[in-house]
Enzyme design. Structure first.
Site, PDB file in Angstrom:
ATOM      1  CB  CYS A   1      18.010  21.386 -31.021  1.00  0.00           C
ATOM      2  SG  CYS A   1      17.130  22.708 -30.160  1.00  0.00           S
TER       3      CYS A   1
ATOM      4  CB  CYS B   1       9.757  20.903 -30.906  1.00  0.00           C
ATOM      5  SG  CYS B   1      10.693  20.580 -29.394  1.00  0.00           S
TER       6      CYS B   1
END
Length: 243
Positions: A85, A197
C-alpha cells in the site's frame, strides 16, 4: 534450508493488491525450481483502517494495526518488511522507531528508479490520500524529477477507478475519464506515469489501459528480491532498452 532472507508482507490493503505484490516477487525471481524461490510470509490484515480516510481526517489511524502486522511477521521469522500500500507509507516514519527489522520504502525506491532512468517529468496516478499526503511529490522532487498529478475531475476519475472499480471488483467499470486524464497529462509533457497506488497496476491490467507505466509495486518487488539474496528478472520499462 534456504540461505535467502524471508520477506514479510504487511498485506490486506487491499487483498487483491497483496496477491499482486506477492505474484510480482515470484515473477521477479530468477528461479528454476521451488527451492530457488524466496520464502515469503504474508499477513493479510483486513482490519487495517482505510489509509486515505485517516490522512484526510475522516477515519481512524491505521498505525496500531500496521504495527500489529509488523510484529506478527517479525515474530514469525521475517528478515525484512514490505508494504504494497503506497498510502500506508505516509505512516512509516511513525512505525520506524518501533520496528525490530528493516523495511524497504517503496516510495523512495520508485523515486530512485525514476532518477536512474533519466525521467525528468512523470505523472502520478494515485489515490486522493496519497496525492494529498505529498509522499511521492517530496521523494521525486528530492530525486530531481518533476511531478504532475491529476487535478479536479481527473483526480476524481483516478480515485473512482481505484475504489469503485478495483476495490469493488467491478470488471465493467467505465474508464473513459481515466483515459482522458492520461492523455491530458501526456500532453503536459509526462514521459511516464508512476502507478502510485497498489490498485492502479491491477486496474491497468483489468481495464487494459495503455501508457508508459512505472509500477511502484514492481519496483518494490524487484528490490525485495535483491535484498532477499536472489537474482532479479526485471519487468520494469527501462528507458535505455526502449531507445
Amino acid at each position: 534450508m534456504s540461505k535467502m532472507k524471508t520477506i514479510g508482507i504487511i498485506g490486506g490493503m487491499g487483498p487483491m493488491a497483496t496477491v499482486d505484490l506477492m505474484k510480482k516477487v515470484i515473477l521477479a525471481t530468477d528461479a528454476r525450481e521451488d527451492q530457488d524461490h524466496i520464502p515469503i510470509l504474508v499477513d493479510n490484515n483486513t482490519d487495517i483502517p482505510d489509509r486515505t480516510a485517516a490522512i484526510l481526517g475522516k477515519g481512524e489511524s491505521p498505525l496500531p494495526e500496521l504495527m500489529k502486522s509488523a510484529n506478527r511477521l517479525t515474530d514469525a521469522g521475517a528478515d525484512f518488511l514490505i508494504m504494497g500500500c503506497n498510502t500506508a507509507h505516509y505512516f512509516l516514519p511513525l512505525m520506524m522507531p518501533n520496528l525490530r527489522i528493516p523495511v524497504i520504502n517503496m516510495i523512495e525506491e520508485t523515486a530512485a528508479f525514476c532518477a536512474r532512468e533519466g525521467y525528468k517529468r512523470v505523472g502520478l496516478l494515485a489515490s486522493a490520500g496519497t496525492c494529498k499526503s505529498g509522499i511521492y511529490q517530496r521523494a521525486l522532487e528530492r530525486a530531481g524529477v518533476e511531478v504532475v498529478q491529476p487535478q479536479g475531475e481527473a483526480e476524481e476519475a483516478i480515485h473512482g477507478m481505484i475504489y469503485d472499480g478495483v476495490k469493488a471488483g467491478n470488471m465493467g467499470y467505465d474508464t473513459t475519464a481515466v483515459r482522458e486524464a492520461l492523455a491530458q497529462m501526456a500532453a503536459e509533457g509526462c514521459e511516464a506515469f508512476v502507478l502510485g497506488c497498489t490498485e492502479v497496476p491491477v486496474a491497468v491490467e483489468m481495464y487494459h489501459l495503455e501508457g508508459n507505466f512505472i509500477d511502484a509495486t514492481e519496483v518494490l518487488a524487484e528490490e525485495a528480491v535483491r535484498q532477499a539474496g536472489a537474482k532479479v528478472i526485471s519487468h520494469l520499462p527501462h528507458k535505455t532498452a526502449c531507445r
